[in-house]
Design a protein around this motif. Structure first.
Motif, PDB file in Angstrom:
ATOM      1  N   CYS A  22       0.807  -1.224   0.000  1.00 60.34           N
ATOM      2  CA  CYS A  22       0.000   0.000   0.000  1.00 60.34           C
ATOM      3  C   CYS A  22       0.836   1.268   0.000  1.00 60.34           C
ATOM      4  O   CYS A  22       0.284   2.368  -0.068  1.00 60.34           O
ATOM      5  N   TYR A  27      -4.237   1.539   2.729  1.00 65.22           N
ATOM      6  CA  TYR A  27      -5.328   1.156   1.825  1.00 65.22           C
ATOM      7  C   TYR A  27      -4.756   0.851   0.442  1.00 65.22           C
ATOM      8  O   TYR A  27      -3.784   1.465   0.022  1.00 65.22           O
ATOM      9  N   THR A  28      -5.369  -0.084  -0.246  1.00 66.36           N
ATOM     10  CA  THR A  28      -4.965  -0.410  -1.611  1.00 66.36           C
ATOM     11  C   THR A  28      -6.099  -0.076  -2.567  1.00 66.36           C
ATOM     12  O   THR A  28      -7.264  -0.034  -2.176  1.00 66.36           O
ATOM     13  N   GLN A  30      -8.715  -0.838  -5.368  1.00 71.11           N
ATOM     14  CA  GLN A  30      -9.457  -1.988  -5.870  1.00 71.11           C
ATOM     15  C   GLN A  30     -10.230  -1.546  -7.111  1.00 71.11           C
ATOM     16  O   GLN A  30     -11.177  -0.771  -7.010  1.00 71.11           O
ATOM     17  N   GLN A  32     -12.875  -1.388  -9.972  1.00 73.69           N
ATOM     18  CA  GLN A  32     -14.261  -1.842 -10.082  1.00 73.69           C
ATOM     19  C   GLN A  32     -14.851  -1.300 -11.369  1.00 73.69           C
ATOM     20  O   GLN A  32     -14.488  -0.221 -11.835  1.00 73.69           O
ATOM     21  N   VAL A  44     -12.018   3.277  -9.244  1.00 69.35           N
ATOM     22  CA  VAL A  44     -11.100   2.809  -8.212  1.00 69.35           C
ATOM     23  C   VAL A  44     -11.711   3.089  -6.838  1.00 69.35           C
ATOM     24  O   VAL A  44     -12.120   4.209  -6.553  1.00 69.35           O
ATOM     25  N   ALA A  47      -9.628   0.049  -0.451  1.00 74.16           N
ATOM     26  CA  ALA A  47      -9.934  -1.063   0.443  1.00 74.16           C
ATOM     27  C   ALA A  47      -8.797  -1.204   1.448  1.00 74.16           C
ATOM     28  O   ALA A  47      -7.643  -0.900   1.126  1.00 74.16           O
ATOM     29  N   CYS A  49      -5.701  -2.473   3.414  1.00 72.50           N
ATOM     30  CA  CYS A  49      -4.582  -3.332   3.001  1.00 72.50           C
ATOM     31  C   CYS A  49      -4.588  -4.614   3.817  1.00 72.50           C
ATOM     32  O   CYS A  49      -4.628  -4.577   5.052  1.00 72.50           O
ATOM     33  N   THR A  50      -4.536  -5.743   3.136  1.00 71.42           N
ATOM     34  CA  THR A  50      -4.537  -7.027   3.827  1.00 71.42           C
ATOM     35  C   THR A  50      -3.141  -7.434   4.286  1.00 71.42           C
ATOM     36  O   THR A  50      -3.005  -8.325   5.117  1.00 71.42           O
TER      37      THR A  50
END
Length: 65
Positions: A22, A27-28, A30, A32, A44, A47, A49-50
């Motif tokens: 990120c 946040y990244t 995503q 759509q 965009v 979301a 960041c995992t």
């Protein structure tokens, strides 16, 4: 007890570095699908960041003895 060992960070702690997924934002992006005036486009959305759990930092550098 004050010695050299007490001043060193724990071996498993590591030094926090900026998350490479990120860029430190937490946040990244995503992509759509959006449709504006009948024209499909890529929108965009942000979301969490995992990789870093929205902190923007990860453990990275570990000291070697």
């Amino acid at each position: 007890m004050t010695g050299v060992d007490d001043e060193r960070p724990r071996r498993d702690a590591g030094v926090p570095v900026v998350c490479s997924a990120c860029g430190g934002d937490g946040y990244t992006a995503q992509p759509q699908l959006t449709v504006l005036d009948g024209i499909p486009q890529t929108g965009v959305a942000a979301a969490p960041c995992t990789w870093c759990g929205r902190t923007g930092r990860r453990r990275g550098i570990h000291a070697h003895d």
